[in-house]
Design an enzyme around this catalytic site. Structure first.
Site, PDB file in Angstrom:
ATOM      1  CB  SER A 182      -1.899   2.675  -4.731  1.00  0.00           C
ATOM      2  OG  SER A 182      -0.668   2.493  -4.076  1.00  0.00           O
ATOM      3  N   GLY A 183      -4.515   2.124  -2.337  1.00  0.00           N
ATOM      4  CA  GLY A 183      -4.941   1.180  -1.300  1.00  0.00           C
ATOM      5  C   GLY A 183      -5.721   0.067  -1.967  1.00  0.00           C
ATOM      6  NE  ARG A 208      -8.293 -10.431   0.266  1.00  0.00           N
ATOM      7  CZ  ARG A 208      -7.964 -10.215  -0.983  1.00  0.00           C
ATOM      8  NH1 ARG A 208      -8.316 -11.066  -1.903  1.00  0.00           N
ATOM      9  NH2 ARG A 208      -7.284  -9.143  -1.304  1.00  0.00           N
ATOM     10  CG  ASN A 255      -6.383 -14.264  -3.928  1.00  0.00           C
ATOM     11  OD1 ASN A 255      -6.972 -13.209  -3.745  1.00  0.00           O
ATOM     12  ND2 ASN A 255      -6.122 -14.752  -5.140  1.00  0.00           N
ATOM     13  CD  GLU A 275      -3.808  -9.675   4.665  1.00  0.00           C
ATOM     14  OE1 GLU A 275      -4.101 -10.635   3.928  1.00  0.00           O
ATOM     15  OE2 GLU A 275      -3.007  -9.767   5.612  1.00  0.00           O
ATOM     16  CB  SER A 277      -0.913   0.027   1.231  1.00  0.00           C
ATOM     17  OG  SER A 277      -1.715  -1.117   1.271  1.00  0.00           O
ATOM     18  CB  SER A 299     -16.372  -5.218   3.689  1.00  0.00           C
ATOM     19  OG  SER A 299     -15.883  -5.735   4.902  1.00  0.00           O
ATOM     20  CG  ASN A 300     -17.547  -1.468  -0.410  1.00  0.00           C
ATOM     21  OD1 ASN A 300     -18.439  -2.047   0.213  1.00  0.00           O
ATOM     22  ND2 ASN A 300     -17.546  -0.167  -0.619  1.00  0.00           N
ATOM     23  CD  GLN A 358     -36.734 -17.345  26.865  1.00  0.00           C
ATOM     24  OE1 GLN A 358     -37.681 -16.562  26.871  1.00  0.00           O
ATOM     25  NE2 GLN A 358     -36.884 -18.615  26.626  1.00  0.00           N
TER      26      GLN A 358
END
Ligand code: FAD
Length: 388
Positions: free
Chosen positions: A139-140, A252, A249, A372, A135, A375-376, A288
Site C-alpha cells: 500500500s503506497g 506536501r 496535504n 508524499e 506506507s 505526481s500522478n 548567450q
C-alpha cells in the site's frame, strides 16, 4: 483554486521580520555546519547525531511547538523556510527536518490529547526525532489498503505488521504508526498510534540503499504483537485516515519547500561555475545560449517558489489549500529535476563526478516526484478540482 479577496495582499515573497530572521539564521547554519559534511553524509548514507543535536539547538526540530512545551513557538511558514534553506545545501537534512515538523509535530499538535502533548512535545522539541509510518509493501499510492493490524487487548492495542520506506527510521525514537482496528471497515478502521522505539515487539528493519537523499534514512519497521497503550492513540480510533490525509496535504508543501531549496542550490552552483569556467577564451556564462538556459532556470525557480509560498500562506491563513499544495509539489519537483539536470550539463564533465556538488542534487531531485503522493496522484487531485 482559491480566488478569495483579502483586505491586505502583500507580495508573496516579502517576508515578515521574524521570517527573515529565521531564514538568515538557518541559511548561516546550513552553510557553516551542514555544507562541510554533505559529501561524507551522502557517501556514508548517514546524518551524524552531532548534526541532529545542533539542529535541535537551532530550534528547527520543534518549530511550531508552543514555547510552553519547550518549542520555538513558530509558524508553518517558518517550517517551510527552514526546510527550503537546509535543502539548498542538503535535501537529506531538509527532509529530516520536514518530516519532524510538517508531519509528526503537526499531527501531534492537531490531533494529540493534552496528555500526549505533555508527554511527547517537550521531547520532540529537545532531542527526539519522529517518523511517520503509513506506507507498506502493498500500500503506497493506495495508502488505505494498509494491513498492519491493531487488535484490542486489555489496556490498549497490540500491533502486528510491517511498514516500508519510513523516513528517519534510523534516527527516530517516536513513530506515528497507522494500523487498522477493523479490516472489514476499510478506511474507517484506520487508526494512528504513537509507538516508542523501546516498545516490545517493535524493531527497525532494513535500511534502503538509495539513488538520492542517501543520508536520509529510509527503513522498514517491524511490529510483532507490539503493545500500545490506549492513551497513545492519536486522535480517535477509526479516524486515522483523516489524520493521514490532512497531515499529508500539509506535508506536501514541505516537500515543495525541499524541492525549491534544491533547485535554488543547483542554480546557485551553475551561476558560480559558468562565471568561472573559461572556454573559447571567455567565461562560458558569456555565451548567450548559456545565459538563456540560466534565465529559464530562474523563471522555473521563481514560479515554483511562488507556488510553494502561496500554498504555505493559504494554509497559514486557514484558507483551503489542497489544490495549491498539489500544484506546488508537482511544479517544484519537476523544476528541481530540470534545474539540477541543467546544472550537471553546465558543469560539463565536472557535473558528472562527485567532487562537485551538482550530481548529488540531480540524484536527490528525483524523490520529489515520488514521496508524499506521486505526481500522478497530485494530478488526480488537481484534475478533480478543475473538472468539478
Ligand atoms: C525515500 C522515500 C522515503 C519515504 N518516506 C516515507 C515515510 O516517511 N512514510 C511513509 O509512510 N511513506 C514513505 N515513503 C513511501 C512513499 O510515500 C511511496 O513510495 C509513494 O507514496 C508511492 O507508493 P509506491 O512506492 O507503493 O508506488 P505505487 O503506488 O505502486 O506507484 C507506482 C506507480 O504507479 C502510479 N500509480 C499508482 N496508482 C495510480 C493511480 N490511481 N493512477 C495513476 N497512477 C497511479 C504511481 O504514480 C507510480 O508512478 C517513502 C518513499 C521513499 C522512496
Amino acid at each position: 483554486m482559491t480566488e478569495d479577496t483579502a483586505e491586505h495582499a502583500p507580495p508573496l515573497t516579502i517576508l515578515a521580520e521574524d521570517e527573515a530572521i529565521l531564514r538568515e539564521s538557518v541559511r548561516e547554519f546550513a552553510d557553516a555546519q551542514v555544507r562541510p559534511l554533505v559529501r561524507d553524509m551522502d557517501e556514508h548514507a548517514k546524518i551524524p547525531r552531532a548534526l541532529i543535536d545542533r539542529l535541535f539547538e537551532l530550534g528547527v526540530m520543534g518549530i511550531e511547538i508552543p514555547e510552553s512545551y519547550g518549542g520555538s513557538g513558530g509558524t508553518f511558514f517558518h517550517a517551510v523556510l527552514a526546510v527550503e534553506e537546509l535543502s539548498r545545501v542538503d535535501p537529506s537534512v531538509g527532509v529530516l527536518v520536514d518530516v519532524q515538523n510538517t508531519l509528526v509535530i503537526n499531527a501531534l499538535l492537531r490531533w494529540g490529547s493534552e496528555d500526549i502533548k505533555r508527554r511527547y512535545l517537550p521531547l520532540l522539541a529537545s532531542k527526539t526525532v519522529g517518523a511517520y509510518a503509513l506506507s507498506e509493501a502493498g500500500s503506497g499510492s493506495d495508502a488505505f489498503a494498509l494491513t498492519t493490524r491493531a487488535r484490542q487487548v486489555d489496556d490498549g492495542y497490540s500491533l502486528t505488521g510491517r511498514k516500508l520506506w519510513i523516513t528517519n527510521g534510523n534516527e527516530a525514537d517516536l513513530f506515528i504508526v497507522f494500523a487498522t482496528i477493523d479490516p472489514d471497515a476499510g478506511y474507517r478502521g484506520i487508526t494512528a498510534f504513537l509507538v516508542e522505539r523501546g516498545f516490545s515487539g517493535f524493531t527497525v528493519g532494513k535500511k534502503e540503499d538509495k539513488l538520492g537523499i542517501r543520508a536520509s534514512s529510509t527503513c522498514e519497521l517491524i511490529l510483532e504483537d507490539c503493545p500500545v497503550p490506549r492513551e497513545n492513540i492519536l486522535g480517535e480510533p477509526g479516524k486515522g485516515y483523516k489524520t493521514a490525509i490532512e497531515t499529508l496535504n500539509e506535508g506536501r508543501i514541505g516537500i515543495g519547500a525541499q524541492m525549491i531549496g534544491l533547485a535554488k542550490g543547483a542554480l546557485h552552483h551553475a551561476i558560480a561555475y559558468t562565471k568561472e569556467r573559461r572556454q573559447f577564451g571567455k567565461p562560458i556564462a558569456e555565451f548567450q545560449s548559456v545565459q538563456h538556459q540560466l534565465a529559464r532556470a530562474a523563471v522555473d525557480v521563481e514560479a515554483a517558489t511562488l507556488a510553494v509560498y502561496n500554498a504555505a500562506r493559504l494554509r497559514e491563513a486557514g484558507r483551503p489549500f489542497l489544490t495549491e499544495a498539489a500544484i506546488c509539489k508537482i511544479l517544484s519537483s519537476e523544476v528541481a529535476e530540470r534545474v539540477a539536470s541543467l546544472a550537471v550539463n553546465l558543469f560539463g564533465g565536472n557535473g558528472f563526478v562527485k567532487e562537485y556538488p551538482v550530481e548529488k542534487l540531480y540524484r536527490d531531485a528525483k524523490i520529489g516526484q515520488i514521496y508524499e503522493g506521486t505526481s500522478n496522484l497530485q494530478l488526480q487531485t488537481i484534475a478533480k478540482q478543475i473538472l468539478g
